[in-house]
Design an enzyme around this catalytic site. Structure first.
Site, PDB file in Angstrom:
ATOM      1  N   SER A   8     -20.453   5.931  37.559  1.00  0.00           N
ATOM      2  CA  SER A   8     -19.981   5.800  36.173  1.00  0.00           C
ATOM      3  C   SER A   8     -19.713   4.339  35.845  1.00  0.00           C
ATOM      4  O   SER A   8     -18.803   3.717  36.405  1.00  0.00           O
ATOM      5  CB  SER A   8     -18.696   6.604  35.975  1.00  0.00           C
ATOM      6  OG  SER A   8     -18.095   6.200  34.762  1.00  0.00           O
ATOM      7  N   HIS A  33     -24.106   7.242  35.209  1.00  0.00           N
ATOM      8  CA  HIS A  33     -23.247   8.061  34.345  1.00  0.00           C
ATOM      9  C   HIS A  33     -22.661   7.165  33.259  1.00  0.00           C
ATOM     10  O   HIS A  33     -22.047   6.135  33.548  1.00  0.00           O
ATOM     11  CB  HIS A  33     -22.147   8.690  35.199  1.00  0.00           C
ATOM     12  CG  HIS A  33     -21.291   9.674  34.474  1.00  0.00           C
ATOM     13  ND1 HIS A  33     -21.676  10.976  34.252  1.00  0.00           N
ATOM     14  CD2 HIS A  33     -20.057   9.550  33.917  1.00  0.00           C
ATOM     15  CE1 HIS A  33     -20.717  11.624  33.605  1.00  0.00           C
ATOM     16  NE2 HIS A  33     -19.726  10.765  33.388  1.00  0.00           N
ATOM     17  N   ASP A  35     -20.215   7.011  30.086  1.00  0.00           N
ATOM     18  CA  ASP A  35     -19.090   7.687  29.451  1.00  0.00           C
ATOM     19  C   ASP A  35     -18.869   7.165  28.046  1.00  0.00           C
ATOM     20  O   ASP A  35     -18.407   6.035  27.869  1.00  0.00           O
ATOM     21  CB  ASP A  35     -17.816   7.446  30.272  1.00  0.00           C
ATOM     22  CG  ASP A  35     -17.782   8.272  31.540  1.00  0.00           C
ATOM     23  OD1 ASP A  35     -18.000   9.493  31.458  1.00  0.00           O
ATOM     24  OD2 ASP A  35     -17.543   7.689  32.621  1.00  0.00           O
ATOM     25  N   MET A  37     -16.723   7.483  24.711  1.00  0.00           N
ATOM     26  CA  MET A  37     -15.429   8.021  24.256  1.00  0.00           C
ATOM     27  C   MET A  37     -15.175   7.580  22.823  1.00  0.00           C
ATOM     28  O   MET A  37     -15.377   6.411  22.493  1.00  0.00           O
ATOM     29  CB  MET A  37     -14.312   7.467  25.137  1.00  0.00           C
ATOM     30  CG  MET A  37     -14.485   7.800  26.602  1.00  0.00           C
ATOM     31  SD  MET A  37     -13.126   7.077  27.525  1.00  0.00           S
ATOM     32  CE  MET A  37     -13.543   7.602  29.171  1.00  0.00           C
ATOM     33  N   HIS A  66     -22.442  11.210  29.096  1.00  0.00           N
ATOM     34  CA  HIS A  66     -21.322  12.141  28.970  1.00  0.00           C
ATOM     35  C   HIS A  66     -20.603  11.825  27.663  1.00  0.00           C
ATOM     36  O   HIS A  66     -19.904  10.804  27.572  1.00  0.00           O
ATOM     37  CB  HIS A  66     -20.400  11.949  30.200  1.00  0.00           C
ATOM     38  CG  HIS A  66     -19.156  12.769  30.171  1.00  0.00           C
ATOM     39  ND1 HIS A  66     -18.096  12.523  31.036  1.00  0.00           N
ATOM     40  CD2 HIS A  66     -18.781  13.828  29.414  1.00  0.00           C
ATOM     41  CE1 HIS A  66     -17.136  13.405  30.796  1.00  0.00           C
ATOM     42  NE2 HIS A  66     -17.527  14.196  29.823  1.00  0.00           N
ATOM     43  N   MET A  68     -17.774  12.229  25.359  1.00  0.00           N
ATOM     44  CA  MET A  68     -16.397  12.681  25.137  1.00  0.00           C
ATOM     45  C   MET A  68     -16.093  12.389  23.672  1.00  0.00           C
ATOM     46  O   MET A  68     -15.325  11.480  23.317  1.00  0.00           O
ATOM     47  CB  MET A  68     -15.449  11.952  26.092  1.00  0.00           C
ATOM     48  CG  MET A  68     -15.527  12.498  27.507  1.00  0.00           C
ATOM     49  SD  MET A  68     -14.814  11.392  28.724  1.00  0.00           S
ATOM     50  CE  MET A  68     -16.213  10.326  29.006  1.00  0.00           C
ATOM     51  N   MET A 137     -14.930  18.926  34.810  1.00  0.00           N
ATOM     52  CA  MET A 137     -14.055  17.750  34.835  1.00  0.00           C
ATOM     53  C   MET A 137     -12.980  17.977  35.893  1.00  0.00           C
ATOM     54  O   MET A 137     -12.262  18.983  35.850  1.00  0.00           O
ATOM     55  CB  MET A 137     -13.375  17.536  33.467  1.00  0.00           C
ATOM     56  CG  MET A 137     -14.270  17.012  32.362  1.00  0.00           C
ATOM     57  SD  MET A 137     -15.143  15.460  32.723  1.00  0.00           S
ATOM     58  CE  MET A 137     -13.800  14.348  33.158  1.00  0.00           C
ATOM     59  N   ASP A 175     -16.625  15.175  37.990  1.00  0.00           N
ATOM     60  CA  ASP A 175     -16.338  13.877  37.396  1.00  0.00           C
ATOM     61  C   ASP A 175     -14.838  13.630  37.365  1.00  0.00           C
ATOM     62  O   ASP A 175     -14.102  14.356  36.680  1.00  0.00           O
ATOM     63  CB  ASP A 175     -16.927  13.877  35.970  1.00  0.00           C
ATOM     64  CG  ASP A 175     -16.789  12.544  35.263  1.00  0.00           C
ATOM     65  OD1 ASP A 175     -16.371  11.569  35.899  1.00  0.00           O
ATOM     66  OD2 ASP A 175     -17.124  12.494  34.063  1.00  0.00           O
TER      67      ASP A 175
HETATM   68  C1  DX5 Z   1     -13.273  10.138  32.833  1.00  0.00           C
HETATM   69  C2  DX5 Z   1     -14.747   9.824  32.860  1.00  0.00           C
HETATM   70  C3  DX5 Z   1     -15.219   9.538  34.224  1.00  0.00           C
HETATM   71  C4  DX5 Z   1     -14.625   8.323  34.888  1.00  0.00           C
HETATM   72  C5  DX5 Z   1     -14.498   8.638  36.351  1.00  0.00           C
HETATM   73  O1  DX5 Z   1     -12.916  10.593  31.599  1.00  0.00           O
HETATM   74  O2  DX5 Z   1     -15.503  10.914  32.350  1.00  0.00           O
HETATM   75  O3  DX5 Z   1     -16.647   9.519  34.298  1.00  0.00           O
HETATM   76  O4  DX5 Z   1     -15.392   7.169  34.714  1.00  0.00           O
HETATM   77  O5  DX5 Z   1     -13.819   7.612  36.954  1.00  0.00           O
HETATM   78  P1  DX5 Z   1     -13.266   7.699  38.465  1.00  0.00           P
HETATM   79  O6  DX5 Z   1     -14.439   8.015  39.326  1.00  0.00           O
HETATM   80  O7  DX5 Z   1     -12.707   6.346  38.676  1.00  0.00           O
HETATM   81  O8  DX5 Z   1     -12.241   8.787  38.470  1.00  0.00           O
HETATM   82 ZN    ZN Z   2     -17.746  11.047  32.735  1.00  0.00          ZN
END
Ligand code: DX5
Ligand code: ZN
Length: 222
Positions: A8, A33, A35, A37, A66, A68, A137, A175
């Site tokens: 990620s 990955h 993310d 947000m 991903h 969010m 998650m 994740d």
């Molecule tokens: C959290 C994200 C993850 C995050 C994971 O909301 O969806 O993908 O980057 O980070 P680690 O591996 O550090 O928990």
């Molecule tokens: Zn993620």
């Protein structure tokens, strides 16, 4: 079953994102990955399509996006155009999840359904045959570097049993809070696509990818 590491980039150094991505790619990470947000579905804001478009030039690896994001159907076409290979949406964020999965496929991407820790697997009952992947998650989404919630091991196990029962080859992605201590238990529970943020991008990226990939290979050949 194929075991895949998906680093990620949320935990990467954004001032030299290209270098971090190349290190992960060269060390053998199959997915990246990404993310996204929106500051609404989750409290934080990360980055959007322009960043995905820019980093598309850095690697040919699979872009595992991903979202969010609340009402993610608004952005499916944009992320597909930016270079997403797979798009995962949260069941909790979609008014018409079934239709959104169709829209992801129509955009030419693999479709994933993400479930927050408190969301029941029942949310998948009538749609899981439309998903290429289910993202369990293992932390509450929104931030990197959190501790994995142990109750999620049982949830992954239950999900693998349900998918096997339906004869579906659906990937299970995990994740949040993945590291060398939690990984073996996640694999035993039935996860096969492994997201790791801090465990890859904090420290020596190449070495971290090699260690985690080595663990996946050993598990695959056990
Ligand atoms: C959290 C994200 C993850 C995050 C994971 O909301 O969806 O993908 O980057 O980070 P680690 O591996 O550090 O928990
Ligand atoms: Zn993620």
């Amino acid at each position: 079953m194929k075991y895949i590491l998906s680093p990620s980039i949320l935990a990467a150094d954004f001032s030299c994102l290209r270098d971090d991505i190349r290190k992960a790619d060269e060390a053998g990470a199959e997915y990246l990955h990404i993310d996204v947000m929106d500051g609404w579905f989750v409290p934080a804001i990360s980055f959007g399509q322009p960043v995905v478009t820019s980093i598309r030039g850095c690697t040919d690896r699979f872009f595992d996006v991903h979202l969010m994001v609340q009402d993610p159907e608004r952005y499916i076409a944009d992320f597909a155009k930016a270079g997403a290979d797979g798009i995962t949406v949260h069941a909790e964020a979609c008014r018409h999840l079934d239709r959104v999965l169709d829209e992801i496929h129509e955009a030419g991407c693999r479709a994933g359904i993400a479930l927050n820790p408190a969301t029941s697997l029942a949310a998948l009952d009538y749609v899981c045959d439309k998903a290429d992947m289910v993202l369990v998650m293992t932390v509450n989404p929104g931030f990197g570097g959190q501790k994995l919630i142990p109750a999620m091991y049982g949830k992954i196990r239950d999900l693998r049993r349900i998918l096997d029962g339906k004869g579906l080859p659906t990937d299970i992605e995990v994740d949040g809070g993945v590291n060398i201590s939690t990984l073996p238990k996640l694999l035993d529970a039935g996860a096969n696509v492994i997201v790791a943020g801090s465990a890859v991008f904090h420290g020596d990226v190449g070495q971290n990818v090699s260690v985690l990939n080595g663990m996946l290979k050993d598990y695959e050949n056990r």
